[in-house]
Design an enzyme around this catalytic site. Structure first.
Site, mmCIF file in Angstrom:
data_model
loop_
_atom_site.group_PDB
_atom_site.id
_atom_site.type_symbol
_atom_site.label_atom_id
_atom_site.label_comp_id
_atom_site.label_asym_id
_atom_site.label_seq_id
_atom_site.Cartn_x
_atom_site.Cartn_y
_atom_site.Cartn_z
ATOM 1 C CB SER A 136 -0.882 -0.029 1.254
ATOM 2 O OG SER A 136 -1.632 1.161 1.354
ATOM 3 C CE LYS A 162 -4.730 0.131 0.609
ATOM 4 N NZ LYS A 162 -5.310 -0.679 1.695
ATOM 5 C CE LYS A 164 -3.933 4.090 2.156
ATOM 6 N NZ LYS A 164 -5.104 3.490 2.829
ATOM 7 C CG ASP A 189 -7.763 2.483 0.805
ATOM 8 O OD1 ASP A 189 -8.930 2.909 0.930
ATOM 9 O OD2 ASP A 189 -7.108 2.004 1.760
ATOM 10 C CD GLU A 214 -8.738 -0.773 1.079
ATOM 11 O OE1 GLU A 214 -7.810 -1.001 0.277
ATOM 12 O OE2 GLU A 214 -8.593 -0.823 2.311
ATOM 13 C CG ASP A 239 -10.302 -0.601 5.390
ATOM 14 O OD1 ASP A 239 -10.553 -0.981 6.547
ATOM 15 O OD2 ASP A 239 -9.208 -0.058 5.110
HETATM 16 O O1 LIG Z 1 0.823 -1.135 4.925
HETATM 17 C C1 LIG Z 1 -0.157 -1.188 5.664
HETATM 18 O O2 LIG Z 1 -0.108 -1.606 6.834
HETATM 19 C C2 LIG Z 1 -1.494 -0.720 5.129
HETATM 20 C C3 LIG Z 1 -1.543 0.747 4.951
HETATM 21 C C4 LIG Z 1 -2.921 1.290 4.697
HETATM 22 O O3 LIG Z 1 -3.392 1.185 3.578
HETATM 23 C C5 LIG Z 1 -3.573 2.018 5.777
HETATM 24 C C6 LIG Z 1 -2.737 2.639 6.698
HETATM 25 C C7 LIG Z 1 -3.251 3.398 7.717
HETATM 26 C C8 LIG Z 1 -4.619 3.527 7.856
HETATM 27 C C9 LIG Z 1 -5.474 2.900 6.945
HETATM 28 C C10 LIG Z 1 -4.957 2.120 5.913
HETATM 29 C C11 LIG Z 1 -5.956 1.453 5.016
HETATM 30 O O4 LIG Z 1 -5.844 0.285 4.630
HETATM 31 O O5 LIG Z 1 -6.973 2.061 4.729
HETATM 32 MG MG LIG Z 2 -8.204 0.936 3.473
#
Ligand SMILES: O=C(O)CCC(=O)c1ccccc1C(=O)O
Ligand SMILES: [Mg+2]
Length: 369
Positions: A136, A162, A164, A189, A214, A239
């Site tokens: 991510s 993934k 953001k 996401d 997401e 999520d």
């Molecule tokens: O690498 C990771 O642990 C996931 C990172 C991530 O997407 C995330 C990190 C902090 C808060 C929310 C999210 C999420 O999945 O929405």
């Molecule tokens: Mg998420």
């Protein structure tokens, strides 16, 4: 078994690089670790994944400390527990506060596995000895920097990217990534950054063949997500909206989601996570394991959960080195070509790196009957 002692450690770790989502930037991680000890001297570890600020959900490290210390520990100390699934029932009088509950419940699962000479994977009924993982990637000011970051992680072998997104950092970003990486499995996401009225914009993402989008809409919504899904080709993955098996059932019945991101903390522990997994398997809904920028303790729990058979998509459980200069476990979690080998030691399968553990501990409290 009987829980004779619970220890809470307040931890302070700093991530190698800041991680930006639509709701804010993370770099310093203050969080809690829980160690439970039974009457034979076995111990088990769990992690609270609540952040410093209530951005992702309403819990924080401080609210978790309050809940764990003042309400949850008294419900488990000195109780005869024959299986970790019973912890849910002990916690039933307490509403929500899922991340606080999960920190203790996870520690009891680790303890139970070690006491019975099982890996956590075996205790959960997992079936894999290797798991595929993705990564991510946070919001970058400049698209070219994001492209370079993505390339770096693809070179390391991560199986899925993934990114953001947020209003103003969405369609053009995904378009550029798709141009640069035509064959890579990519998903986006939004962390609840859009409203149903953004449907026109979100539909523009359909042409890029994303694996899924997401949590585009509000964290407490499943109605508008169903309306949005009816308009989109891209599968929606919930999520933030999913806190339980009941939430999952309702979202699936409504058509609000075609994939589920399971986070152990968000759903109150491994027992509920497994129930959601089983329900989704029955309904043909694929699941994957989300991440909360965990230390090695929470990461180890995520790995064990991901060995269940319906975790069919790469999760966010990257290797320790993606986050930390030095992790609190040894060996650290290593993702090689996007694959993590599931450990075969008992319990969570990783030992504590005591030197690092003590260095990152800023406070601790011990509770005995
Ligand atoms: O690498 C990771 O642990 C996931 C990172 C991530 O997407 C995330 C990190 C902090 C808060 C929310 C999210 C999420 O999945 O929405
Ligand atoms: Mg998420």
């Amino acid at each position: 078994m009987k829980i004779k002692e619970v220890q809470i450690r307040k931890m302070k770790m700093t991530m190698k690089s800041p991680f930006t989502t639509s709701f804010g930037t993370f770099q310093d991680k203050d969080f809690l670790l829980i160690e439970v000890t039974d009457e034979l001297g076995n111990s088990g570890w769990g992690e609270s994944v609540a952040f410093n600020a209530p951005w992702y959900n309403e819990e924080t490290m401080e609210t978790n400390l309050h809940m764990i210390r003042d309400f949850l520990i008294p419900l488990v100390l000195e109780k005869e527990i024959s299986h970790p699934e019973e912890v849910n029932d002990l916690f039933a009088p307490i509403r929500k506060n899922n991340m606080a509950k999960s920190a203790i419940e996870g520690a009891v699962w680790d303890l139970y596995a070690k006491r019975n000479k099982l890996t956590l994977t075996e205790a959960l009924g997992g079936t894999k000895d290797k798991i595929d993982v993705g990564i991510s990637i946070g919001i970058h000011e400049k698209i070219e920097d994001l492209v370079n970051t993505v390339q770096g992680f693809l070179d390391e072998g991560y199986k899925r990217i993934k990114v953001k997104i947020k209003p103003g950092f969405d369609v053009e970003v995904v378009r550029e990534l798709r141009n640069q990486f035509p064959d890579v499995p990519i998903m986006a996401d939004a962390n609840s950054a859009y409203r149903l009225s953004d449907v026109g914009l979100l539909k523009q993402l359909d042409e890029f063949g994303l694996m899924m989008i997401e949590q585009p809409l509000a964290s407490d919504d499943i109605i508008d997500h169903a309306k949005l899904q009816a308009e989109l080709q891209t599968p929606i993955c919930l999520d933030e909206s999913i806190h339980s098996l009941e939430d999952t059932r309702k979202a699936v019945e409504l058509g609000s989601t075609k994939v589920i991101n399971i986070k152990i903390g968000r759903v109150g522990g491994l027992t509920e996570a497994k129930k959601i997994h089983d329900y989704c398997a029955e309904k043909g809904i694929p699941v994957w394991c989300g991440g909360m920028l965990e230390s090695g303790i929470g990461r180890a729990h995520n790995i064990a959960l991901t060995t269940l058979p319906n975790f069919v998509m790469p999760g966010d459980t990257a290797g320790s080195s993606r986050y930390w200069e030095e992790d609190v476990i040894t060996p650290e979690v290593v993702a090689e070509d996007g694959v993590i080998t599931v450990p075969d030691e008992y319990g969570i399968g990783y030992a504590i790196n005591w030197e690092a553990m003590e260095r990152y501990t800023v406070d601790r409290w011990t509770f005995k009957a």
